[in-house]
Design an enzyme around this catalytic site. Structure first.
Site, PDB file in Angstrom:
ATOM      1  N   GLY A  90      56.796 -38.906 -52.083  1.00 37.95           N
ATOM      2  CA  GLY A  90      55.506 -39.074 -51.566  1.00 37.95           C
ATOM      3  C   GLY A  90      54.851 -38.918 -52.821  1.00 37.95           C
ATOM      4  N   GLY A  92      52.540 -36.817 -54.206  1.00 39.24           N
ATOM      5  CA  GLY A  92      51.853 -35.205 -54.321  1.00 39.24           C
ATOM      6  C   GLY A  92      50.776 -34.676 -55.107  1.00 39.24           C
ATOM      7  N   LYS A 113      45.376 -40.115 -60.347  1.00 34.57           N
ATOM      8  CA  LYS A 113      45.903 -39.690 -60.807  1.00 34.57           C
ATOM      9  C   LYS A 113      45.873 -38.063 -61.284  1.00 34.57           C
ATOM     10  CE  LYS A 113      50.833 -39.168 -62.483  1.00 34.57           C
ATOM     11  NZ  LYS A 113      51.768 -40.840 -63.230  1.00 34.57           N
ATOM     12  N   ASP A 125      51.149 -28.661 -58.149  1.00 41.16           N
ATOM     13  CA  ASP A 125      49.812 -28.298 -57.944  1.00 41.16           C
ATOM     14  C   ASP A 125      48.906 -29.092 -57.390  1.00 41.16           C
ATOM     15  OD1 ASP A 125      49.477 -29.014 -60.108  1.00 41.16           O
ATOM     16  OD2 ASP A 125      49.008 -27.780 -61.755  1.00 41.16           O
ATOM     17  N   GLY A 126      49.570 -30.144 -57.423  1.00 41.95           N
ATOM     18  CA  GLY A 126      48.177 -31.381 -57.787  1.00 41.95           C
ATOM     19  C   GLY A 126      47.917 -31.930 -58.771  1.00 41.95           C
ATOM     20  N   ARG A 176      44.388 -44.847 -62.766  1.00 44.75           N
ATOM     21  CA  ARG A 176      45.690 -46.382 -62.038  1.00 44.75           C
ATOM     22  C   ARG A 176      45.282 -47.636 -61.829  1.00 44.75           C
ATOM     23  NH1 ARG A 176      51.787 -44.383 -62.302  1.00 44.75           N
ATOM     24  NH2 ARG A 176      50.913 -44.178 -59.685  1.00 44.75           N
ATOM     25  N   ARG A 183      56.595 -49.090 -54.276  1.00 40.32           N
ATOM     26  CA  ARG A 183      57.882 -48.439 -55.126  1.00 40.32           C
ATOM     27  C   ARG A 183      59.265 -49.272 -54.396  1.00 40.32           C
ATOM     28  NH1 ARG A 183      55.087 -43.896 -57.504  1.00 40.32           N
ATOM     29  NH2 ARG A 183      53.527 -43.956 -56.835  1.00 40.32           N
ATOM     30  N   ASP A 252      61.520 -44.228 -57.007  1.00 35.62           N
ATOM     31  CA  ASP A 252      60.241 -43.549 -57.061  1.00 35.62           C
ATOM     32  C   ASP A 252      59.712 -43.581 -57.968  1.00 35.62           C
ATOM     33  OD1 ASP A 252      62.169 -41.387 -57.542  1.00 35.62           O
ATOM     34  OD2 ASP A 252      59.734 -40.454 -57.966  1.00 35.62           O
TER      35      ASP A 252
HETATM   36  P1  AMP Z   1      56.988 -37.934 -61.493  1.00 34.55           P
HETATM   37  O1  AMP Z   1      57.871 -37.055 -62.200  1.00 34.55           O
HETATM   38  O2  AMP Z   1      55.426 -37.770 -61.280  1.00 34.55           O
HETATM   39  O3  AMP Z   1      57.500 -39.316 -60.843  1.00 34.55           O
HETATM   40  O4  AMP Z   1      57.266 -37.647 -59.682  1.00 34.55           O
HETATM   41  C1  AMP Z   1      58.079 -36.739 -59.093  1.00 34.55           C
HETATM   42  C2  AMP Z   1      57.665 -36.594 -57.718  1.00 34.55           C
HETATM   43  O5  AMP Z   1      56.958 -34.942 -58.588  1.00 34.55           O
HETATM   44  C3  AMP Z   1      56.281 -37.050 -56.997  1.00 34.55           C
HETATM   45  O6  AMP Z   1      56.246 -37.022 -55.570  1.00 34.55           O
HETATM   46  C4  AMP Z   1      55.344 -36.613 -57.263  1.00 34.55           C
HETATM   47  O7  AMP Z   1      53.847 -36.703 -56.699  1.00 34.55           O
HETATM   48  C5  AMP Z   1      55.700 -35.351 -57.326  1.00 34.55           C
HETATM   49  N1  AMP Z   1      55.234 -34.032 -58.160  1.00 34.55           N
HETATM   50  C6  AMP Z   1      55.132 -34.338 -60.169  1.00 34.55           C
HETATM   51  N2  AMP Z   1      54.257 -33.688 -60.410  1.00 34.55           N
HETATM   52  C7  AMP Z   1      53.562 -33.086 -59.709  1.00 34.55           C
HETATM   53  C8  AMP Z   1      52.454 -32.059 -59.193  1.00 34.55           C
HETATM   54  N3  AMP Z   1      51.765 -31.184 -60.881  1.00 34.55           N
HETATM   55  N4  AMP Z   1      52.004 -31.325 -57.970  1.00 34.55           N
HETATM   56  C9  AMP Z   1      52.924 -32.645 -57.358  1.00 34.55           C
HETATM   57  N5  AMP Z   1      53.468 -33.284 -56.568  1.00 34.55           N
HETATM   58  C10 AMP Z   1      54.418 -33.398 -58.040  1.00 34.55           C
HETATM   59 MG    MG Z   2      56.874 -40.668 -59.989  1.00 32.06          MG
END
Ligand code: AMP
Ligand code: MG
Length: 487
Positions: A90, A92, A113, A125-126, A176, A183, A252
């Site tokens: 989801g 994050g 993002k 940390d979002g 974005r 996805r 994803d």
């Molecule tokens: P990504 O590698 O950006 O495709 O992220 C893979 C998953 O990790 C997704 O569910 C993202 O929302 C979550 N995610 C990546 N970085 C963070 C972050 N700094 N804080 C919270 N969720 C994250």
């Molecule tokens: Mg991703």
């Protein structure tokens, strides 16, 4: 052109309800400032570039203000990461702020993002750091300019908000744009959590909004899946032909639209290398350059599994069976064009594979080779590039074959061959080291370099005055950059 406060929202995905996404408000970042904006991406929202200079622009895309009609949502999905299934991912750290209908009638997702924590943040940390936000921005816009289907990036907003990765960095947000953020993993989530109703609803939603022409077919779901296979075959052929490595082809990160999506430690090749791995945490090379082809097919099979309630296994198999031959046909066609060949001949694939083998052995710069082959009359161009090869005898033999091959084409002048080649072989490519230079300046508060690089990459096929430094081979340090996988 409209003003930023006049956007016409139509939040179709939010209306699917809470099983598909959760309402979350963006959490603002401190002292927001515009790092870079893309004129052509803003135009998709009918916004003129001057809007980016308005105070409201930075406020809304840093989470400080929100339109009354926006409906920010974190979308739920799961996915296969490096081959293993993760049951719940989801958004994050990204939020679908809402969907905007432009004057042409297209609907674009505004996805922010780095907008702060959500119920899907797990240990994260979002946030997104400035470095990775700039990389996503530059890559989206550079791929688009090359003609490769991709999500777009409208702007990057920097801040003083500290975030911790390997060291302390600063938070940023990237806006974005894509026509959908659904996805492969969105389908997998409802399939593996055994929510058949929601799975059906999601499929019907995607069909109605993104594949409406498939509804006219006898089997709309199968027609849609077949088109997803076709689009991916075309997309991956473009990645391979242009030397783009995605780096994290987890399901994803695979868009249901067949566009390049969710940029991580991506890279364009410098020297040609079939085995190049851009993601330093990818120890087995699952997502290496040459593996992108079988992995895309693997990902399509993962999506197919989630669609088994609606499409027979035989039909799914047959559709997946289209992938490789379609990929190969697209790829062969693109490479033929890169070589300036106008019609197909049986031995063309061999001509290309021999060349790539010679480039691999010699560590030849993948982009400059094709560009230089179109810079001069063919025989002269071959003489000009031959010193880059180690197997010079092998290359000379290849060159003879190439000269015979182009002499057989009855398609106009040598000058036309060169023009054809320059129209498909970029002079400017987003090499890692160029991005790195721009990032280092931006981290010090100087955004000129990232803006200039973006401008140069927006017109990659045409020589631009005073920009020769962007069309060079990378310096040695620039070829072996360790791009951090944290983002
Ligand atoms: P990504 O590698 O950006 O495709 O992220 C893979 C998953 O990790 C997704 O569910 C993202 O929302 C979550 N995610 C990546 N970085 C963070 C972050 N700094 N804080 C919270 N969720 C994250
Ligand atoms: Mg991703």
């Amino acid at each position: 052109m409209s003003a930023l406060d006049e956007l016409d929202f139509d939040n179709r995905f939010a209306r699917l309800g809470d099983a598909f996404s959760t309402s979350v408000l963006p959490e603002p970042i401190d002292e927001p400032r515009l790092v870079v904006a893309s004129e052509s991406a803003l135009a998709l929202l009918d916004l003129d570039p001057a809007q980016a200079e308005q105070p409201l622009f930075v406020e809304v895309f840093s989470g400080h203000k929100l339109w009354a009609d926006a409906d920010p949502r974190a979308m739920v999905y799961s996915g296969h990461q490096f081959g293993g299934y993760t049951p719940r991912l989801g958004d994050g750290r990204g939020l679908l702020l809402g969907e905007v209908r432009n004057q042409a009638g297209e609907v674009w997702d505004l996805h922010l993002k780095g907008a702060g924590p959500t119920p899907f943040s797990r240990m994260g940390d979002g946030r997104a750091v400035l470095r990775s936000s700039i990389r996503e921005f530059l890559a989206s816009e550079a791929l688009h300019a090359l003609g490769v289907p991709t999500s777009r990036a409208a702007c990057v907003i920097g801040s003083s908000t500290p975030v911790w990765r390997e060291t302390q960095e600063r938070a940023a947000m990237v806006l974005r744009l894509a026509q959908s953020h659904v996805r492969f993993g969105s389908f997998e989530y409802f399939y593996y959590t055994k929510q058949p109703e929601q799975l059906k609803q999601l499929g019907e939603y995607v069909l109605a909004n993104h594949y409406p022409h498939c509804l006219e077919q006898a089997e709309p779901w199968l027609a849609m899946f077949t088109e997803i296979v076709e689009r991916n075959a075309g997309l991956i052929a473009q990645w391979q032909a242009y030397g783009f490595c995605h780096g994290v082809m987890n399901t994803d990160n695979m868009s249901i639209l067949g566009i390049t999506f969710d940029f991580g430690p991506f890279a364009f090749l410098d020297d040609f290398d079939q085995n190049f791995i851009c993601n330093h945490s990818d120890h087995e090379g699952r997502y290496s350059y040459s593996n992108q082809v079988p992995i895309a097919q693997w990902n399509l099979s993962a999506l197919a599994q989630a669609l088994t309630p609606f499409i027979s296994v035989e039909a799914l198999r047959e559709a997946i069976g289209l992938f490789l031959p379609l990929y190969q046909a697209h790829y062969d066609d693109l490479m033929r064009r890169r070589l300036g060949l106008t019609c197909a001949e049986d031995d063309d694939a061999q001509l290309v594979s021999q060349l790539l083998q010679l480039m691999q052995t010699g560590g030849v710069d993948y982009h400059l080779f094709f560009r230089q082959l179109g810079d001069r009359p063919a025989a002269e161009a071959l003489r000009h590039v031959r010193d880059d090869f180690i197997d010079i005898k092998g290359f000379d033999a290849w060159g003879e074959r190439y000269l015979t091959r182009i002499a057989r084409q009855d398609d106009g002048s040598e000058q036309q061959r060169r023009e054809r080649m320059h129209a498909v072989n970029p002079l400017y490519v987003l090499r890692n080291y160029l991005a790195q230079n721009a990032i280092e300046a931006a981290e010090k508060g100087d955004y000129e370099e990232v803006r200039r690089l973006h401008r140069v990459l927006s017109d990659p096929f045409n020589e631009q005055a005073g920009m020769a430094q962007y069309a060079q081979r990378p310096p040695d340090w620039g070829k072996h950059l360790e791009i951090s996988c944290s983002s």
